[in-house]
Design an enzyme around this catalytic site. Structure first.
Site, mmCIF file in Angstrom:
data_model
loop_
_atom_site.group_PDB
_atom_site.id
_atom_site.type_symbol
_atom_site.label_atom_id
_atom_site.label_comp_id
_atom_site.label_asym_id
_atom_site.label_seq_id
_atom_site.Cartn_x
_atom_site.Cartn_y
_atom_site.Cartn_z
ATOM 1 N N ASP A 1 25.878 57.658 -17.516
ATOM 2 C CA ASP A 1 27.171 56.994 -17.448
ATOM 3 C C ASP A 1 26.959 55.488 -17.542
ATOM 4 O OD1 ASP A 1 29.900 57.057 -17.357
ATOM 5 O OD2 ASP A 1 30.020 57.072 -15.179
ATOM 6 N N TYR B 1 28.710 51.470 -18.209
ATOM 7 C CA TYR B 1 29.594 50.616 -17.408
ATOM 8 C C TYR B 1 30.083 49.495 -18.322
ATOM 9 C CZ TYR B 1 30.728 48.329 -12.849
ATOM 10 O OH TYR B 1 31.338 47.782 -11.741
ATOM 11 N N HIS C 1 37.163 46.695 -16.180
ATOM 12 C CA HIS C 1 36.914 47.520 -14.992
ATOM 13 C C HIS C 1 35.821 46.900 -14.131
ATOM 14 C CE1 HIS C 1 36.180 51.100 -12.515
ATOM 15 N NE2 HIS C 1 34.905 51.022 -12.837
ATOM 16 N N ARG D 1 32.615 42.898 -4.356
ATOM 17 C CA ARG D 1 31.883 41.629 -4.250
ATOM 18 C C ARG D 1 32.798 40.496 -4.698
ATOM 19 N NH1 ARG D 1 29.016 45.212 -7.060
ATOM 20 N NH2 ARG D 1 29.828 44.266 -8.951
ATOM 21 N N GLU E 1 38.464 58.333 -13.269
ATOM 22 C CA GLU E 1 38.017 57.228 -14.120
ATOM 23 C C GLU E 1 38.156 57.652 -15.572
ATOM 24 O OE1 GLU E 1 34.115 55.734 -13.113
ATOM 25 O OE2 GLU E 1 34.911 54.582 -11.417
ATOM 26 N N GLU F 1 37.302 57.512 -19.282
ATOM 27 C CA GLU F 1 36.140 57.123 -20.079
ATOM 28 C C GLU F 1 36.134 57.821 -21.436
ATOM 29 O OE1 GLU F 1 32.359 57.188 -18.133
ATOM 30 O OE2 GLU F 1 33.185 56.665 -16.147
ATOM 31 N N ASP G 1 35.437 60.698 -14.990
ATOM 32 C CA ASP G 1 34.343 60.531 -14.022
ATOM 33 C C ASP G 1 34.947 60.495 -12.613
ATOM 34 O OD1 ASP G 1 31.914 59.888 -12.827
ATOM 35 O OD2 ASP G 1 32.102 57.752 -13.275
ATOM 36 N N ARG H 1 35.779 57.429 -3.628
ATOM 37 C CA ARG H 1 35.554 55.996 -3.368
ATOM 38 C C ARG H 1 35.008 55.719 -1.975
ATOM 39 N NH1 ARG H 1 35.177 54.461 -8.435
ATOM 40 N NH2 ARG H 1 37.102 54.787 -9.605
ATOM 41 N N GLN I 1 31.410 56.708 -2.014
ATOM 42 C CA GLN I 1 30.700 55.749 -2.872
ATOM 43 C C GLN I 1 30.404 54.439 -2.143
ATOM 44 O OE1 GLN I 1 32.870 54.945 -6.483
ATOM 45 N NE2 GLN I 1 31.318 53.590 -7.345
ATOM 46 N N TYR J 1 26.290 53.766 -1.917
ATOM 47 C CA TYR J 1 25.803 53.310 -3.226
ATOM 48 C C TYR J 1 24.721 52.241 -3.177
ATOM 49 C CZ TYR J 1 27.935 48.712 -4.054
ATOM 50 O OH TYR J 1 28.243 47.382 -4.031
ATOM 51 N N LYS K 1 29.977 60.946 -7.122
ATOM 52 C CA LYS K 1 30.298 61.257 -8.514
ATOM 53 C C LYS K 1 29.852 62.653 -8.923
ATOM 54 C CE LYS K 1 31.191 56.799 -9.822
ATOM 55 N NZ LYS K 1 32.300 56.313 -10.650
ATOM 56 N N THR L 1 32.350 66.275 -13.212
ATOM 57 C CA THR L 1 32.778 65.375 -14.281
ATOM 58 C C THR L 1 33.471 66.251 -15.314
ATOM 59 O OG1 THR L 1 30.873 63.932 -13.906
ATOM 60 C CG2 THR L 1 31.986 63.737 -16.042
ATOM 61 N N THR M 1 34.432 53.243 -17.106
ATOM 62 C CA THR M 1 35.888 53.188 -17.078
ATOM 63 C C THR M 1 36.417 52.115 -18.029
ATOM 64 O OG1 THR M 1 35.744 53.811 -14.770
ATOM 65 C CG2 THR M 1 37.872 53.024 -15.551
ATOM 66 N N GLU N 1 41.601 50.445 -9.048
ATOM 67 C CA GLU N 1 42.093 49.190 -9.612
ATOM 68 C C GLU N 1 43.615 49.084 -9.479
ATOM 69 O OE1 GLU N 1 39.497 50.500 -13.054
ATOM 70 O OE2 GLU N 1 39.922 48.413 -13.590
#
Lengths: 428, 428
Positions: free
Chosen positions: B128, B130, B135, B144, B200, B202, B234, B238, B241, B245, B254, B258, B361, B375
């Site tokens: 997968d 990114y 996203h 962050r 997600e 994708e 995906d 959350r 995660q 993570y 995840k 899928t 995503t 989001e």
């Protein structure tokens, strides 16, 4: 002292053999003289050819032998414990002193030196854990001096998905990878061969019976879902890793190759070397209930001595012996293999026969016990001196890394994993 | 306007069909009446049964048809572009108006509604990426706030290994996973069903011809190693995660499932919807040479409209139509699919026919274009209101997510991906 610890084999090289006495009997997949790969059992310096010896088995043991056909052990792994134990019991008899199979030695035994070893199974998915807490602390200090061990470490058996397509058996050359790296003090990456190539000393865990998607494997049943064990070298490109790993984890820094020892040691062979899960230091949290099982806590860990040796081209030219870099032990795993299985499946993730887990690097707390050069040289700051007069921060072309694993206990025959070797060759 | 854009099919439902007009011709694997899965081509509301129609093919096209046998398209993917194009040309003739195949309609066509779709291939490894930069920025802000886009993002097509064993075709139920989560303000995790279940949006990319371990696929050749495209959801937990993570990336958040759309759209069908890679904003670095190819820059991106719809149990009871959550586009990919292939293999990692990539995503920059609830609701802070009067921060049991993808361009027949559906069911 049990009966089997006294038992000797008519395969004389097995008696006192460093890795493969009668008490071990690991399965693997080999080929000889260009024939198709098939299954065998390591015994001393030889391999018992299960296809050639098939008529010596019956019942559950025969069912197990037949499941090893086709050059992949996946179907055998899927059978689970019962047939595996029946096969072991029959092998103990067939390969023990006084067995009539000895009369058929030329037909059923090959010299291991004449054989080529293959991956023992089709690996569907590969997961690399991070359960070596000393390694996590050592590496954490280098990447995150302020918080070496993240807050989740003592609750979550941390792991990530690895690349299955590049897992190779011992002896496969290790091509130095190319990739992006960020030179010190720069803000833009450059592209070229990895300059900080490293090894990682790990235990490999083969999954046996799987679970349906949506189901979980309970911690009390988890050990029954493990088919066996091997050694695993999680070759790592540290410079590529440092630049790529945020925010989704290691990727190309690991996926160029992972080496494993080709023989699958069973839970039955390793049973005498089980031990209690080392007590968590005062203040550490209890595992959450889905990770907690009394039997697992009492005997879910292993006492397996793990060793890493290095030879360089120059050392081989000078006939110098391999030099030990690491002497560690599986007892430094913060989580048991059963906890790894229970955690992996707790969200309903489907495990399948032939999945492979890596334990994560198994370092001990002391110098000499560190399972990677990253830890030994503190990220390249403290090069090591070799007997050849050379120095190493990381691996150079021509260097060979040899992993060994060995179990010893008073009153029991020692057994070993065989070797996991790989020699670094120049980038293309 | 090319000849084929005018062409019509004797399968009348194909003419003007939302997804599967004559110009699309995606391959997939279906079963009917409990028979073994086999390969087919979507045409309007029907499926052409390639086994039943086999004698209508010869030469390279027949070679392609034969490689689709056995209920998995891996061998077909491995054949590469030549046989795939030959098959497409022959299918255009066979399914076009005036074809003698029409006389055999009852023999070679099935109603798609009568068929069950399966995964089109055995997926060896799943990666997968990114590459949806909007996203990455949106999520980066939540995790962050100080550095939403990490320094490597505009140099490295970030990706990570995903779980292959739990990829399922559209329509498979989505069991809510259980796992560890850290409640807000707490320092110790709790265990239970995920409370922040998300989708997600994708693009999925099927790998065709692979590479040997140690070799790399050059950027100029990378497009030739792609067998086709699908939609991919995906599914993401959350809360799990956020806790798990660090430092190795998403894992159990995840790996529970899928979902993918079952039809494989080819590069040839998508050719009219290629476009130049959107210009990088002033100040963004040029891709490193191994990621830079003039032809890829000029036509390596896609204009594919991507849509996410939600229905809840209450909405279905009230006969309310699905409600759109997202309307986005593949043009928001910061890296092309060829760049993803070149990057993945640059370290010598072996790609194999049937590997699957997810794009990551694909959100657009505007509200309404966000490809996940994370989001849209800003991590649950801004619930959305549904036409049913319900509100959603994240997905609830009974909610169904529907992905759609569609390509339109003046003078060309529109084509689509079909749907990728999944309904959330309660945790066990």
């Amino acid at each position: 002292m049990t009966q089997s610890t006294l038992a000797r084999s008519w395969v004389t090289s097995a008696n006192g053999h460093r890795d493969f006495p009668l008490q071990n009997l690991p399965l693997g997949v080999f080929s000889i003289n260009g024939a198709a790969p098939r299954s065998g059992v390591a015994i001393g310096d030889c391999i018992l050819d299960l296809l050639a010896a098939r008529d010596a088995f019956d019942g559950e043991a025969l069912r197990a032998v037949d499941a090893t056909a086709g050059g992949q052990l996946n179907a055998f792994f899927e059978l689970g414990r019962g047939p595996r134990v029946a096969l072991r019991e029959r092998l103990l008899a067939l390969l023990g002193e006084g067995s009539p199979l000895q009369a058929r030695e030329a037909e059923v035994l090959h010299r291991a030196a004449d054989c080529q070893m293959h991956l023992p199974a089709k690996i569907n998915d590969y997961t690399d854990f991070y359960v070596g807490i000393e390694h996590a602390q050592n590496v954490g200090k280098l990447f995150r001096p302020d918080n070496p061990l993240l807050p989740n470490y003592k609750y979550v058996p941390i792991g990530y998905h690895g690349r299955a397509s590049t897992i190779r058996p011992s002896g496969t050359e290790v091509r130095r990878p190319k990739g992006q790296t960020l030179p010190a003090g720069q803000t833009e990456p450059t592209f070229g061969p990895c300059a900080r190539l490293d090894y990682e000393l790990e235990l490999g865990i083969w999954i046996g019976q799987g679970n349906a998607m949506g189901d979980s494997i309970a911690i009390g049943e988890a050990a029954e879902h493990i088919a066996g064990f091997c050694l695993l070298n999680d070759w790592s490109a540290r410079d590529i890793q440092a630049w790529e790993y945020q925010p989704l984890g290691p990727f190309l820094s690991k996926s160029f190759i992972t080496s494993i020892s080709p023989w699958v040691l069973t839970a039955e062979a390793l049973a005498p070397f089980r031990q209690a899960q080392p007590a968590r230091p005062a203040g550490d949290p209890q595992p959450l209930p889905y990770l907690l099982d009394q039997r697992d806590q009492a005997a879910g860990a292993f006492n397996i001595e793990l060793e890493v040796l290095l030879t360089t081209a120059s050392m081989r030219e000078q006939n110098l012996p391999p030099q030990r870099l690491t002497l560690s032990n599986t007892q430094y795993m913060y989580w048991t293999v059963a906890q790894m299985v229970a955690h992996h499946s707790v969200n309903g993730c489907q495990l399948q026969a032939g999945d492979l887990f890596g334990s994560g690097t198994l370092s001990g707390p002391q110098p000499g016990q560190f399972g990677s050069l990253l830890e030994i040289t503190e990220g390249g700051k403290k090069p090591i001196e070799l007997a050849s007069g050379e120095v190493r921060k990381f691996l150079e072309d021509g260097d060979e890394i040899i992993l060994r694993g060995r179990c010893s206990r008073d009153g029991f025959a020692s057994i070993g994993f065989g070797e996991c070797r790989g020699t670094v060759v120049a980038a293309r």
